[in-house]
Design an enzyme around this catalytic site. Structure first.
Site, short mmCIF file in Angstrom:
data_model
loop_
_atom_site.label_atom_id
_atom_site.label_comp_id
_atom_site.label_asym_id
_atom_site.label_seq_id
_atom_site.Cartn_x
_atom_site.Cartn_y
_atom_site.Cartn_z
N ASP A 157 5.69 19.48 9.38
CA ASP A 157 6.72 20.74 9.64
C ASP A 157 6.52 20.81 11.24
O ASP A 157 5.23 21.09 11.64
CB ASP A 157 6.04 22.00 8.93
CG ASP A 157 7.15 23.04 8.76
OD1 ASP A 157 7.92 23.28 9.68
OD2 ASP A 157 7.00 23.77 7.77
N ASP A 206 9.27 30.97 1.95
CA ASP A 206 9.75 32.10 2.60
C ASP A 206 10.56 32.82 1.36
O ASP A 206 11.22 33.86 1.50
CB ASP A 206 10.68 31.75 3.76
CG ASP A 206 9.75 31.20 4.72
OD1 ASP A 206 8.93 31.54 4.85
OD2 ASP A 206 10.68 30.49 5.62
N GLU A 226 15.55 23.45 9.72
CA GLU A 226 15.94 24.72 8.78
C GLU A 226 16.95 25.51 9.80
O GLU A 226 16.48 26.17 11.07
CB GLU A 226 14.51 25.61 8.91
CG GLU A 226 14.57 26.93 8.12
CD GLU A 226 13.43 27.69 8.58
OE1 GLU A 226 13.40 28.68 7.70
OE2 GLU A 226 13.17 27.92 9.59
N ASP A 260 11.47 23.55 11.96
CA ASP A 260 11.44 25.13 11.68
C ASP A 260 12.54 25.73 12.59
O ASP A 260 12.31 25.67 13.89
CB ASP A 260 10.06 25.53 11.97
CG ASP A 260 9.81 26.83 11.84
OD1 ASP A 260 9.79 27.48 10.35
OD2 ASP A 260 9.73 27.88 12.76
C1 NOJ Z 1 10.69 29.78 9.12
C2 NOJ Z 1 9.37 29.63 8.34
O1 NOJ Z 1 9.74 28.77 7.27
C3 NOJ Z 1 8.76 30.74 7.89
O2 NOJ Z 1 7.51 30.82 7.14
C4 NOJ Z 1 8.14 31.36 9.45
O3 NOJ Z 1 7.50 32.72 9.25
C5 NOJ Z 1 9.24 31.22 10.40
N1 NOJ Z 1 10.25 30.32 10.50
C6 NOJ Z 1 8.56 31.44 11.92
O4 NOJ Z 1 8.11 30.27 12.19
#
Ligand code: NOJ
Length: 586
Positions: A130, A362, A289, A232
């Site tokens: 990640d 998340d 993402e 991310d």
């Molecule tokens: C997305 C991640 O999946 C999440 O868990 C995180 O809090 C935020 N980005 C900030 O990095």
């Protein structure tokens, strides 16, 4: 046509017939052989903190993952996406990184990591890292240097701005985790920007040295033999040229930062550089993402002219919480879920590839979110799995999803660890909701729902740890766990295994085209996958009533797998999920 012309033409036609099918990274595919390894496999997402603890510390570790590789193999997994395992103060559970090329001692050592990669390789399971590149931790040495003065060598590695004349923050942007997106830094006499928590300052991608340092770190992991990257929060890396106040969207007078900074023009230039300097030429996959990239824009982001192989866009996960405001959920209909997923399928039809997911770290558990009206969470989990494992794309399974894990509902907001749960709770109170209403929203949507420890067996702490688990185990662990489900032929786990096998053995489920069926039905989720003369149909009943299937998808239908013991071709039982083959005429 004379004889010579005839022969030439025949040769040309034969050559055309022999052309290899166009690869899916770009275009239409007709055979499984033309797919890349990551298009034919299943990806399993591990939240290392919650997966398996081998030391009794209460926190999962890398050796715990290595110890369960055979379990993952039994599910047909070919890649593991690890959420961040780098050194971190853990304000956001690892998404606040203080060193991009090391392992957090809580998870083990670099030798443990190398062992995981090597043991994975023996089983054909690759490790995917990640990359959290929109921001670092405020404890990263780059930030410590950057904040020390306005003239140090890393002075513009982050986003610094002067206060407004009255001393207030440069804009009214609200960070994703609540409160102003600007934090005053006494030492430097300026504000810095943080899209997420105060402890997660945004990196300045305009600075070529920053980009170089980030790309070097990614190449470090490629040299270690990783199988790819999940990138991310990538939609936030490019900031607008001018920073302007947004229209207030809450009682706090602030405006969500997303509206001001997501997908700013020019972002794709940064990403193409990223691709050229890191991803290109490696047999890996990348999945970005990208919150806020609409399905229709996918072709710019994925595929041969795009940047990534796949993109997580979230349209189907926003149906119950538009704008991600938990205290204002929406009623939604099945047709909304189907059309969101259908749009992503259409967008990646000829371009790129779709990462199919219902859960991640998340999100609340999918059985609660997507099947709230089904009290039987086991049938809900199986019904959803039927879609997850037969849509076109690469399925991403989040730890515990294959067991049918469910949400938790703790008594007080203080029981929750997740930083976003606290932010959403406070936001709800500020909007005039009662404490009970604010907590109810947290129960439904908290990220901790997915982060409770993995349920391995019926022993104390679900076999996750011999110590004190960092987050409480879900109370239902004696019924829902890997050991019990392994032995139960009818379990959610064995349904996943069955579908995984079906997918591996039938090219139509990987290389086949996709077509939505019964698009207007509020009861049935159905689609077809077609490859040559073979047509598979998935049909799932989202209601608690038996529904009749139209003749065109039930006549001549051979059921290959059903969640029901005695399925009937013409009807779907309540919450039944099935996959079958429809005989089509040549
Ligand atoms: C997305 C991640 O999946 C999440 O868990 C995180 O809090 C935020 N980005 C900030 O990095």
């Amino acid at each position: 046509m004379n004889r010579r012309e005839f022969i030439q033409r025949s040769l040309l036609m034969t050559a055309a017939l022999m052309l290899p099918p166009i690869n899916l990274a770009g275009d239409i595919v007709t055979a499984k052989d033309s797919l890349k390894w990551w298009q034919k496999t299943l990806v399993y997402q591990i939240y290392p903190k919650s997966f398996a603890d081998t030391t009794g510390s209460g926190t999962g570790d890398l050796n715990g993952i290595t110890a369960h590789l055979d379990y993952l193999k039994s599910l047909g997994i070919g890649a593991i996406w690890l959420t961040p395992i780098y050194p971190s103060p853990q304000v956001d559970n690892g998404y606040d990184i203080s060193d991009y090329t090391a392992i957090d001692p809580a998870y083990g050592t670099m030798a443990d990591f190398d062992k995981l990669v090597a043991e994975g390789k023996k089983r054909n399971i690759k490790i995917v890292m990640d990359l959290v590149y929109n921001h670092s931790s405020d404890k990263h040495k780059w930030f410590l240097e950057s904040k020390s003065s306005k003239t140090n060598p890393k002075a513009d590695w982050y986003i610094w701005r002067d206060a407004k004349p009255d001393g207030s923050a440069p804009t009214n942007w609200r960070s994703i985790f609540g409160g102003s997106a600007w934090q005053w830094c006494e030492e430097r006499g300026q504000y810095y920007l943080h899209t997420f928590a105060v402890e997660q300052p945004d990196l300045n991608w305009e600075n070529p040295e920053v980009r170089r340092a980030l790309f070097d770190a990614a190449n470090f992991w490629l040299d270690k033999g990783v199988g790819g990257f999940r990138i991310d929060a990538i939609t936030y890396i490019k900031k607008p040229a001018e920073f302007k106040d947004g229209k207030p969207d809450g009682n706090d007078g602030m405006s969500a930062i997303h509206a001001a900074t997501a997908n700013t023009n020019g972002i794709l230039d940064f990403l193409h550089e990223f691709k050229a300097k890191v991803f290109a030429g490696h047999d890996i996959f990348t999945v970005g993402e990208a919150n806020g990239v609409a399905a229709k824009d996918l072709p710019k982001w994925v595929g041969k002219d795009g940047v990534f192989d796949m993109l997580f866009e979230f349209s189907h996960t926003l149906i119950a919480v538009p704008n991600e405001v938990w205290c204002r959920p929406a009623d939604w209909k099945l047709t909304q879920l189907k059309s969101a997923l259908d749009a992503s399928q259409q967008a990646t039809k000829n371009n790129g590839w779709y990462p199919i997911f219902f859960e991640n770290h998340d999100r609340p558990r999918s059985v609660n979110y997507f099947m709230p009206k089904n009290p039987d969470k086991k049938s809900a989990a199986k019904a959803l799995a039927t879609i997850l494992l037969t849509l076109r794309g690469t399925p991403f399974i989040f730890e515990g999803e294959e067991l049918g894990c469910t949400n938790v509902a703790w008594d007080s907001i203080d029981d929750y660890n997740d930083i976003q749960s606290h932010a959403q709770y406070d936001f709800a109170l500020n909007e005039g909701f009662t404490k009970a209403q604010a907590l109810d929203a947290v129960h439904k949507f908290s990220r901790d729902n997915a982060r409770t420890p993995m349920q391995w067996d019926s022993t104390k702490n679900a076999g996750f740890t011999t110590g004190q688990a960092w987050l409480p185990v879900n109370e239902n662990y004696r019924d829902i766990n890997a050991a019990v489900e392994d032995k139960d032929a009818d379990s959610v786990l064995n349904w996943y295994r069955k579908l995984s096998k079906l997918r591996a053995e039938n090219d139509v489920l990987t290389a086949g085209s996709y077509e939505i069926l019964l698009a207007d039905s509020e009861e049935i989720f159905a689609f077809a996958r077609t490859l040559g003369n073979q047509k598979f149909i998935t049909a799932v009943n989202f209601t608690d009533k038996t529904v009749t299937l139209p003749a065109e998808i039930s006549r001549g239908f051979k059921i290959l797998a059903s969640t029901e013991k005695n399925p009937d071709a013409a009807t779907l039982k309540p919450f039944e999920g099935r996959v079958g083959e429809l005989r089509i005429k040549n």
